[in-house]
Enzyme design. Structure first.
Site, PDB file in Angstrom:
ATOM      1  CD  GLU A 128       1.182 -24.683  -9.858  1.00 53.30           C
ATOM      2  OE1 GLU A 128       0.727 -24.477 -10.992  1.00 53.30           O
ATOM      3  OE2 GLU A 128       1.102 -23.876  -8.942  1.00 53.30           O
ATOM      4  N   GLY A 268      -8.125 -27.214 -13.633  1.00 56.04           N
ATOM      5  CA  GLY A 268      -8.641 -26.542 -14.821  1.00 56.04           C
ATOM      6  C   GLY A 268      -7.629 -26.479 -15.947  1.00 56.04           C
ATOM      7  CG  MET A 270       0.337 -26.554 -15.396  1.00 54.45           C
ATOM      8  SD  MET A 270       0.310 -25.796 -13.742  1.00 54.45           S
ATOM      9  CE  MET A 270       1.899 -24.975 -13.767  1.00 54.45           C
ATOM     10  CD  GLU A 271       0.724 -21.584 -13.817  1.00 55.64           C
ATOM     11  OE1 GLU A 271      -0.331 -22.250 -13.881  1.00 55.64           O
ATOM     12  OE2 GLU A 271       1.249 -21.263 -12.738  1.00 55.64           O
ATOM     13  CG  HIS A 304      -5.960 -18.054 -14.379  1.00 57.63           C
ATOM     14  ND1 HIS A 304      -6.205 -17.372 -13.212  1.00 57.63           N
ATOM     15  CD2 HIS A 304      -5.069 -19.022 -14.059  1.00 57.63           C
ATOM     16  CE1 HIS A 304      -5.499 -17.901 -12.231  1.00 57.63           C
ATOM     17  NE2 HIS A 304      -4.799 -18.921 -12.714  1.00 57.63           N
ATOM     18  CD  GLU A 305      -4.063 -21.697 -16.399  1.00 64.63           C
ATOM     19  OE1 GLU A 305      -2.888 -21.645 -15.978  1.00 64.63           O
ATOM     20  OE2 GLU A 305      -5.042 -21.916 -15.645  1.00 64.63           O
ATOM     21  CD  GLU A 327      -2.350 -19.983  -9.337  1.00 59.93           C
ATOM     22  OE1 GLU A 327      -3.229 -19.380  -9.993  1.00 59.93           O
ATOM     23  OE2 GLU A 327      -1.574 -20.806  -9.855  1.00 59.93           O
TER      24      GLU A 327
HETATM   25  N1  TRP Z   1      -1.370 -23.272 -11.645  1.00 59.59           N
HETATM   26  C1  TRP Z   1      -2.622 -23.802 -12.114  1.00 59.59           C
HETATM   27  C2  TRP Z   1      -3.517 -22.608 -12.287  1.00 59.59           C
HETATM   28  O1  TRP Z   1      -3.436 -21.895 -13.189  1.00 59.59           O
HETATM   29  C3  TRP Z   1      -3.218 -24.761 -11.148  1.00 59.59           C
HETATM   30  C4  TRP Z   1      -2.954 -26.202 -11.396  1.00 59.59           C
HETATM   31  C5  TRP Z   1      -3.174 -26.867 -12.524  1.00 59.59           C
HETATM   32  C6  TRP Z   1      -2.557 -27.171 -10.470  1.00 59.59           C
HETATM   33  N2  TRP Z   1      -2.907 -28.186 -12.343  1.00 59.59           N
HETATM   34  C7  TRP Z   1      -2.527 -28.393 -11.110  1.00 59.59           C
HETATM   35  C8  TRP Z   1      -2.216 -27.132  -9.155  1.00 59.59           C
HETATM   36  C9  TRP Z   1      -2.189 -29.549 -10.464  1.00 59.59           C
HETATM   37  C10 TRP Z   1      -1.863 -28.284  -8.501  1.00 59.59           C
HETATM   38  C11 TRP Z   1      -1.840 -29.493  -9.148  1.00 59.59           C
HETATM   39  O2  TRP Z   1      -4.278 -22.219 -11.469  1.00 59.59           O
HETATM   40 ZN    ZN Z   2      -3.374 -19.997 -11.804  1.00 54.13          ZN
END
Ligand code: TRP
Ligand code: ZN
Length: 882
Positions: A128, A268, A270-271, A304-305, A327
């Protein structure tokens, strides 16, 4: 490194792809510097699409090393490959066809941490928003969904673990010391949710039985030896899974759910479907090394994830303009989760503090943008507090407007109607309109109009007629690209109290809709008349922070003190205390700037100390009450011509007076707010520690000596207490032997633990005063400072720029010039990180003229540099222009 092309993406240009992707079959032959990626894609031309249209796949720094069409070589004249795209012409008008695309990529050289990269000796991915195109040519956009099969081949000794999304299909030896594993994810997903992890990691395992009785294997992977520190994350995960079933009726949908903790990560966490990848800062915790804030963050981010599995993965975004669809909603869900797990009012106070200190400055500065933007140059720069936190507030307002039950109906409809789809904010809002029968057209302006609304209120009481009139006016400030704003639909929770603190219920309200204590402000000016009010009311507006607005409402200190004592909504009590504190703090900044003596208002001190010593209130609330508005909060309230030194000096003087007045109270709290027995990270114990540590901070002001903090440092048996003691020593007495020794002791004890070393960097980066820049410069040369590690860079450079107004903002401008040099250096490796840290300059225009000019020049220095990334160019240009 890709540099800026000046290209702008507009929402209005959205159209679906000409080709439909049916399935994806990926094979990775992992190698640190030459990983081979073979991607087999089955497509067909979309019905009704142009029959001559070429297929244009996205790439980023890619080199094509093979291309097959239905298993045969593709004629060279039928395609064009550049690092940024693969264009294929003369594709079939109807019927499916297969492309096999081979690329060779270098994970070791990937310092951007987007795509496939190496961290701590393992392979990991971050896709992402647009990282998948750094792995293979693809329709790398969120509205292209397909099931994925992933085969991973790698050296077995170095990579015993081969992970990807979905369910495990099987694995076997592959000759020459290699092995392979195959994964299948049956849930169609966009490429940004793809993940692969390979390497040698330790694991903790557990399981969860879903509400329909399916067993899900839960695994959290961490570096060997760190397994004991993953227990709290596992506990938070199980609580999240249960909560989502109970609260939203959402069940998990694969046989396995995995979390991998890595030490180099841009954000933080990533889901990725079934395989969340986490910054290890948000997984690892034990009492000795993690603070209560760390525990709370882990709980919130794990939740959150996990919650993204439904809000983000099962239902995803049509395009990146819709980012808040997943988000904002998911932040709302994790906020609600934490509120249910902890104390709702205390959680709300923390959220609002965060919103005001991060989102309000963004909304009020050059980087302001709508929750649902309509244009961007670099999508990475839109993972903002506006999209996340204001997006969450907008969702919360829908719940407030519709009421709990109707909101739930709307959510059910959303899950039902859009499962498996890539949708828009309009689709989301329509679900609530259909569930409630309410027209949300005006409300939707919250998605489209940037800027924090200003609500001005004034009340008049008519004793003879027993009516109270509340006149309200709304103003939406102009923001970059948006000057002409429409009146918004603002839900204000309002309550009236009598002089004795009891509630006053109106017989009727005219002039504005008033349902369940919520007043609907929908016009630019509006007067609500409350009938049947027997005595002059004390009014509480925007209770629980029902709308993310600035409120101007002149209330006497006596009325505020009454609310601080009697409001039934404890958030509003905290708000009243803050409103009492602000005039004193603003006055103190002005007086300190003019060299005058600062005098704190007595009603404010009394109310604060009353809250601090009120044993009917939970300790966590009392700690929040004692944490005065920050220097950044004061700067924001002042609005312009800010002198960070005056703000700091004024605030310190006020703290000094509170400390002197409350010395006995604080000494008593230090004695009583202990947490005997084994350490527990629960909210109650954390609240006691917070209150005790707040007391320690004030006492060190009253005594103006490091002894007490030194004693606390020596006695601490958990990281929360240790950090607070260290912070008091370093920030209040930076040149004392006690501070120097404590910093040395701390480092000697924890030099092997990177997450704690980050704290050691941060506590020094935030020492107030001009001298800190030299300390920061020296720390840059410390062998422990690792430029390639985002957590370390954020801990030193980021923390200095974001959280040290007097050090970073020193009057000679050296702080800004330092940042400009660092940004250019970081940009060469990791543009996303550089751009993020650069947003620390967003409020430069509200500085006093000399500092503002230094800041402007430093920004101009960056802007003039050739070869900037799109990320940094976008931020620097908007920051200078807006
Ligand atoms: N989607 C992730 C979240 O839960 C955000 C995220 C994680 C992200 N790594 C990233 C966005 C790298 C951009 C680039 O909020
Ligand atoms: Zn998120």
């Amino acid at each position: 490194m890709r540099t800026d092309t000046g290209q702008v993406i507009n929402l209005a240009d959205y159209r679906p792809t000409d080709f439909v992707l049916e399935r994806v079959d990926l094979t990775f032959e992992l190698d640190p510097t030459e990983t081979k990626v073979e991607s087999r894609l089955i497509f067909h031309r979309r019905e009704g699409a142009d029959t001559k249209a070429p297929l244009i796949l996205d790439g980023d720094e890619l080199a094509l090393s093979g291309l097959l069409f239905d298993q045969s070589d593709m004629p060279a004249n039928q395609y064009t490959a550049t690092p940024e795209s693969l264009t294929i012409r003369d594709l079939p008008e109807t019927g499916p066809f297969e492309l096999t695309i081979t690329t060779i990529i270098n994970p070791e050289a990937n310092t951007q941490l987007m795509g496939l990269y190496r961290t701590g000796g393992i392979y990991c991915t971050q896709c992402e928003a647009e990282g998948f195109r750094r792995i293979t040519y693809f329709l790398d956009r969120p509205d292209v969904l397909a099931p994925y099969t992933v085969n991973i081949i790698a050296d077995k000794a170095a990579n015993p673990l081969l992970l990807s999304n979905g369910n495990f299909l099987g694995g076997a030896g592959y000759g020459e010391g290699k092995h392979f594993a195959a994964w299948f994810d049956p849930h169609p997903k966009p490429s940004y949710l793809f993940a692969l992890v390979a390497g040698d990691l330790g694991v903790i395992e557990d399981s969860f039985t879903t509400m329909s009785g399916r067993d899900v294997a839960l695994k959290i992977y961490v570096e060997h030896g760190k397994e004991p520190r993953a227990g709290y994350a596992m506990d938070a995960l199980k609580r999240s899974m249960a909560w989502d079933e109970e609260t939203f009726g959402r069940e998990y949908d694969l046989d396995i759910f995995m979390v991998v903790a890595v030490s180099d990560f841009n954000m933080g966490a990533m889901e990725n479907k079934g395989l969340n990848v986490f910054n290890d800062k948000y997984v690892l915790a034990d009492p000795e090394t993690a603070t209560d804030a760390d525990y709370a963050n882990i709980e919130a981010i794990i939740a959150h994830e996990y919650f993204h599995n439904w809000t983000g993965n099962r239902i995803t975004c049509r395009d990146w303009f819709q980012l808040c669809l997943k988000e904002g909603l998911t932040v709302y869900r994790d906020h609600e989760f934490s509120a249910d797990q902890r104390s709702r009012p205390v959680k709300r106070i923390a959220e609002v503090r965060h919103l005001k200190s991060e989102q309000f400055p963004e909304d009020g500065g050059p980087l302001a943008h709508p929750v649902r933007p309509t244009t961007y140059r670099e999508i990475n720069n839109f993972y903002t507090t506006t999209v996340y936190e204001k997006g969450s507030e907008v969702t919360r307002m829908i719940a407030t407007l519709l009421g709990k039950e109707t909101f739930k109906k709307g959510m059910d409809l959303y899950f039902d109607r859009h499962d498996g789809q890539a949708v828009t904010i309009e689709d989301f809002v329509r679900c609530f309109e259909d569930a409630s029968g309410r027209d949300l057209a005006q409300f939707s302006l919250w998605y489209h109009q940037a800027g924090t609304p200003l609500v001005t209120a004034s009340g008049t009481y008519d004793a003879a007629g027993k009516t109270f009139s509340l006149a309200l006016e709304q103003m939406i400030p102009s923001t970059p690209g948006q000057s002409d704003k429409k009146a918004m639909h603002i839900p204000l929770s309002v309550a009236l109290f009598a002089e004795d603190g009891s509630a006053l219920q109106p017989v009727s309200v005219t002039g504005a809709e008033y349902t369940g204590n919520v007043l609907h402000l929908t016009q630019r000016t509006q007067t609500a008349v409350f009938d049947g009010i027997a005595s002059r009311p004390v009014v509480s507006i925007n209770r629980s922070f029902s709308a993310p607005v600035n409120l101007h409402f002149d209330q006497t200190p006596a009325d505020l003190a009454l609310l601080a004592r009697h409001e039934t909504d404890h958030f509003a009590r905290w708000q009243a205390l803050t409103d009492l504190a602000l005039p004193t703090l603003l006055g103190a900044a002005r007086d300190a700037g003019a060299g005058k003596t600062v005098v704190a208002e007595r009603t404010f001190i009394d109310a604060l100390l009353a809250a601090a010593s009120d044993e009917t209130l939970e300790p966590a609330f009392r700690a929040q009450a004692l944490a005065l508005p920050s220097e950044a909060d004061i700067a924001r309230e002042l609005g312009s011509n800010n002198d960070p030194d005056a703000i700091h000096a004024g605030r310190q003087a006020v703290m000094q007076q509170v400390a002197a007045a409350g010395k006995e109270i604080f000494a008593a709290l230090l004695e009583t707010m202990t947490t005997p027995g084994a350490f527990s990270p629960d909210a109650k114990s954390a609240g006691r520690r917070a209150l005790r540590n707040a007391a320690l901070g004030y006492l060190s002001h009253a005594e103006n000596a490091p002894v007490r903090a030194k004693t606390a440092f020596d006695a601490a048996n958990n990281m929360t207490d240790l950090m607070q003691a260290l912070t008091v020593l370093a920030h209040r007495f930076p040149d004392s032997n006690e501070a120097t020794e404590a910093l040395a002791t701390f480092l000697a004890r924890y030099s092997e633990n990177p997450l704690v070393v980050d704290k050691w960097f941060s506590v020094q980066a935030t020492i107030p005063g001009a001298a800190t820049l030299d300390r920061v410069l020296a720390l840059l040369d410390n062998p422990l400072f690792k430029r390639t590690n985002p957590n370390r860079v954020r801990a030193l450079v980021g923390t200095f720029a974001f959280a040290n107004p007097t050090g970073f903002g020193r009057a000679d401008g050296e702080g800004y010039r330092f940042l400009a040099r660092e940004i250019l250096d970081i940009d060469g490796r990791n543009p996303q990180l550089a751009a993020r840290i650069l947003t620390s300059m967003r409020s430069w225009r509200s500085l006093e003229p000399i500092r503002a000019e230094h800041a402007r020049k430093a920004l101009a220095e960056i802007e003039r540099t050739a070869g900037l990334s799109t990320d940094v160019r976008d931020i620097v240009e908007r920051t200078l222009k807006g």
